[in-house]
Write a protein that holds these residues in place. Sequence first.
Motif: not given
Length: 155
Positions: A4-14
Motif C-alpha cells: 500500500t502506498e501513501y502520499y502526504d496522508d496523515p493516516a499513513a503509519p510511520a
Amino acid sequence: MARTEYYDDPAAPAPNSLVPAATAAVFDEDGQLLLRRRADHGLWTMPGGAVAMTESLSQAAVREVWEETGYEVRITGLVGTYTDARHVVVHGDGEVRRQFTVCFRAQPVRGELRAGDESLEAAWFAQEELGVLPMHRTQRLRVDHALRGGKPHLG
C-alpha cells in the motif's frame, strides 16, 4: 505480498526502514516506454526495486529491468532522484518503508518481453497511451519527467 502506498496522508503509519531503490525509464527506438504492472497492487510502474548490498544503483536498475521484463538494458542517463518523505510504502510483512529512488534512462540491448515473478504483465506503451494507465502519483511524476527529458529532477 500486499503493498500500500501513501502520499502526504496523515493516516499513513510511520516508516520503520529507509530503502534505496533504482528504476529505469526504458525507451525503445520508437520512443515507447517499457512498463510493468505490479502483482502486489496492480498498478503500472517502471521496472525497478531495492538495491542489493553487493551492487551499485545502476547495476540494480539493470538487474530489475531484466527480472521484471526480460530485457537487458544499457543505462544512458539520469531521469532524477526521488526522496519525498511524504511517500510511505507499507508492505504486508510489517515493513513501512520510506524509499528513495534513483531513476535512470535506459535503452534495450536485447531480450524478449515477459512478465517477471513480481509482475502481472509487462508492455511497451506509446506516449499517448500513458495518461490512462492506473499508476500511483509518484510513479506518474517519474514518467512525466522521463518523457520531458532535459536536466535530471533532483528531489
